[in-house]
Design an enzyme around this catalytic site. Structure first.
Site, PDB file in Angstrom:
ATOM      1  N   ASP A  26      92.063 -56.135  55.889  1.00 46.24           N
ATOM      2  CA  ASP A  26      93.288 -56.432  56.627  1.00 46.24           C
ATOM      3  C   ASP A  26      94.210 -57.290  55.763  1.00 46.24           C
ATOM      4  O   ASP A  26      93.842 -58.395  55.370  1.00 46.24           O
ATOM      5  CB  ASP A  26      92.929 -57.183  57.915  1.00 46.24           C
ATOM      6  CG  ASP A  26      94.102 -57.331  58.865  1.00 46.24           C
ATOM      7  OD1 ASP A  26      95.259 -57.308  58.411  1.00 46.24           O
ATOM      8  OD2 ASP A  26      93.862 -57.488  60.078  1.00 46.24           O
ATOM      9  N   SER A  64      96.076 -57.189  66.702  1.00 46.07           N
ATOM     10  CA  SER A  64      97.098 -57.879  65.932  1.00 46.07           C
ATOM     11  C   SER A  64      97.622 -59.046  66.758  1.00 46.07           C
ATOM     12  O   SER A  64      96.851 -59.903  67.180  1.00 46.07           O
ATOM     13  CB  SER A  64      98.200 -56.910  65.522  1.00 46.07           C
ATOM     14  OG  SER A  64      99.078 -57.500  64.594  1.00 46.07           O
ATOM     15  N   HIS A  87      94.884 -52.991  58.584  1.00 40.44           N
ATOM     16  CA  HIS A  87      95.303 -53.705  59.791  1.00 40.44           C
ATOM     17  C   HIS A  87      95.208 -52.823  61.028  1.00 40.44           C
ATOM     18  O   HIS A  87      96.008 -51.910  61.215  1.00 40.44           O
ATOM     19  CB  HIS A  87      96.714 -54.245  59.639  1.00 40.44           C
ATOM     20  CG  HIS A  87      97.082 -55.201  60.723  1.00 40.44           C
ATOM     21  ND1 HIS A  87      96.309 -56.292  61.046  1.00 40.44           N
ATOM     22  CD2 HIS A  87      98.127 -55.225  61.576  1.00 40.44           C
ATOM     23  CE1 HIS A  87      96.861 -56.954  62.041  1.00 40.44           C
ATOM     24  NE2 HIS A  87      97.971 -56.320  62.390  1.00 40.44           N
TER      25      HIS A  87
END
Length: 629
Positions: free
Chosen positions: A513, A249, A550
């Site tokens: 995602d 991330s 994610h």
């Protein structure tokens, strides 16, 4: 084989963002098979392209000093404590998996203390975990979210190796592990959270200080890296033989920035679900906010604004997911609940033609979407644009992972199947306030945008996409570096310094995602290939994880270990032609419920542009029956 509605506990999006990578576990699975092709999973192939330098393997060592490290000296650095931890005295738990940790030394300190222009105190706070039995390697674990925390608690720390449900970590594997807060901590006393929910903007107001912005973007890594290597030398009698950076991330963004800015300092870099265009992705967040509020059918009772959670129910998104599966599941040769050929799916699936439109007056019931919903989804997946039609970020690929709790939690603010819940701004003001304070120049006024009041939601409702590029590229005499400058790699497709010294980069990204677009990562990689005569695979590879949301989750084989593969590539020259991914249990990954994907299923994760294809015989749950052609 297809998803069905299920209920999982509603999560707070702010907490998910703040811990987005720190909460990710890792699996020490069979990432390193024998030499040769990329058949069933975990194989290695010879690198392509011109020969590059081969870096030597790290050599083990023993911890020589610990408590005496309180006397360690380095510019603008203070060590506040150094203590020994016995083997098995500390555990690390994530996704129901608890690991006992080896004997190690814990060193806590800070660098560069100062007072910011906002009058607040700042420093780069850090922690290092130094194993008694050392592999000779340095592991810089970079955080997700907006940083601002040190992963010292036992559910986060000790060298996260990414993926879901850990079976090992960097400390267990003998790495010397560094974590930090990247130079800021929440100013909760100055900007208190909402008393009813405990949520607020305190974690983002460091954006009022230009140096804190720069530290968050790249400068903290620049300060910490030489200090950490010097401290390692003081602890073991020599510095690290090999150095690695690992993050997902925002941590993936840190990693990609380091590949460009600090290529001389890191031999192997692993970037998971990277938000390397993070300021642009925040424009996409505001785009999604406005679109979904426009499709809302209810008013949120807390804010008296359109309730995003009412735009799409779990039934609605499961229906779309099933339609994607119907068109795309078989493209890889196996009908198995996973869309592996994500590129082919973009041609095969049509929202307009493959998703039915409800008749006038008909409510969506799992067999259709309203015309308003279809228009909203089309705009959402096309990505943000200004009034002239210029793209401001990436588009998004169609996959069946959009029914997952992570996708829905991020986009609509609820992860349960009830169709009602708190407006997502009640769940997370962090996304909006990050765009307002960190990625806008000049930043918004925090005395106005506080707590959970309607001013925060009105800011996103009134966000002007014709001014968006000016905000993320803007500077002032006080804020002399734009957010695109301090947050992104200075020249993303020029990694020649990393390449030419024999260092390696692995990137992985889930195709579903909702935070950072998989398509954006692929566009970057295509640029990198073009800058390297059409092939960058001798030093950089991108792996897609089909259906993963994610960093983990979604109907996917999201338990994997790219760190072991990266070390083998860096130190032994064995390039990863595939890495095995494993499907977790529904208890570990609620998105597996109803997916038709059994726990324990394995798949080879393939480097772009390859994807797993079924050989035509054998179990669909065994990676050995798939190839990366």
């Amino acid at each position: 084989m297809t998803p069905r509605p299920f209920a999982v506990a509603r999560t707070k999006r702010f907490l998910a963002w703040a811990a987005i990578t720190a909460s990710c576990g890792a699996a020490m699975l069979s990432a390193c098979g024998g030499g040769g092709g990329g058949g069933g999973g975990g194989g290695f192939a010879s690198v392509t392209g011109p020969a590059l330098p081969q870096l030597a393997a790290a050599q083990p060592g023993k911890l020589a000093n610990c408590t005496s490290l309180t006397g360690f000296t380095f510019a603008n650095t203070t060590i506040t404590s150094a203590s020994l931890v016995a083997a098995d005295a500390v555990t690390s738990t994530a996704d129901g998996v608890t690991l006992k940790l080896p004997a190690h030394c814990v060193v806590v300190g800070k660098m560069n203390p100062r007072t910011g222009i906002d009058g607040k105190s700042y420093a780069i706070n850090f922690e290092m975990r130094l194993p008694s039995s050392w592999s000779g390697r340095f592991f810089h674990q970079v955080n997700g979210g907006n940083d601002g925390f040190i992963t010292t608690d036992t559910t986060r720390a000790f060298g996260r190796k990414l993926g879901g449900s850990p079976t090992s970590n960097g400390l267990i594997e003998g790495f010397a592990v560094l974590t930090s807060d990247a130079g800021h901590a929440p100013n909760s006393a100055s900007y208190p959270n909402d008393p009813a929910t405990g949520l607020g903007i305190s974690g983002q107001v460091f954006g009022l200080d230009p140096q804190a912005r720069k530290d968050y973007g790249y400068a903290a890594v620049g300060s910490l890296t030489p200090m950490a290597k010097s401290l390692i030398a003081a602890a073991y009698g020599r510095g690290p033989d090999r150095s690695y950076m690992v993050g997902a991330s925002n941590g993936g963004r840190h990693a990609m920035v380091a590949a460009a800015r600090y290529a001389a300092d890191y031999d192997g870099i692993l970037a998971g679900s990277p938000g390397f265009n993070l300021p642009k992705s925040r424009i996409a967040e505001e785009w999604a906010n406005q679109i979904l509020m426009g499709a809302a059918t209810s008013i949120d009772p807390v804010t008296n604004r359109p309730a995003i959670w009412s735009s799409f129910s779990l039934v609605d998104l499961t229906y779309v997911s099933n339609r994607v599966l119907a068109k795309c599941d078989a493209l890889d040769g196996a009908v198995d609940g996973i869309v592996q050929d994500v590129q082919g799916c973009q041609s095969a699936f049509s929202l307009a033609n493959d998703v039915a439109t409800c008749a006038a007056g008909q409510a969506p019931d799992g067999t259709c979407l309203t015309s308003v919903q279809k228009t909203a989804l089309a705009k959402l997946f096309a990505g943000p644009k200004n009034s002239a039609g210029k793209a401001l970020y990436s588009d998004w690929p169609w996959t069946n992972g959009i029914y997952g709790a992570s996708w829905r939690g991020y986009m609509t603010g609820v992860t349960n199947g009830a169709g009602v819940g708190t407006n997502k701004y009640g769940n997370n003001v962090g996304f909006v306030s990050a765009a307002a304070f960190i990625f806008s120049t000049p930043p918004a006024d925090p005395t106005v945008m506080t707590g959970l009041g309607p001013t925060m939601i009105d800011w996103t409702l009134n966000y002007d996409f014709d001014k968006a590029e000016a905000l993320i590229n803007g500077t002032t005499p006080v804020f002399a570096e734009s957010s695109m400058s301090f947050m992104t790699p200075p020249d993303p497709t020029n990694l020649s310094k990393l390449r030419d010294r024999g260092a390696k980069l692995i990137v992985f990204h889930g195709t579903a995602d909702p935070v950072f677009s998989y398509n954006d990562t692929i566009a970057w990689y295509k640029g990198l290939m073009a800058a390297n005569s059409g092939d960058a695979s001798n030093f950089a590879r991108v792996f897609n994880v089909a259906g993963m949301t994610h960093t983990q989750g979604g109907p996917s084989t999201d338990q994997f270990d790219f760190v072991t593969a990266l070390v083998a590539w860096v130190e032994q020259g064995r390039a990863p032609d595939s890495v095995v991914g494993t499907a977790r249990t529904a208890a570990q990954n609620p998105d597996m419920t109803g997916s038709g994907i059994p726990a324990g299923r394995t798949r080879p994760l393939c480097p772009y542009p390859k994807f797993p294809k079924y050989k035509g015989t054998g179990s669909l749950d065994d990676a050995a029956n798939f190839v990366c052609p």
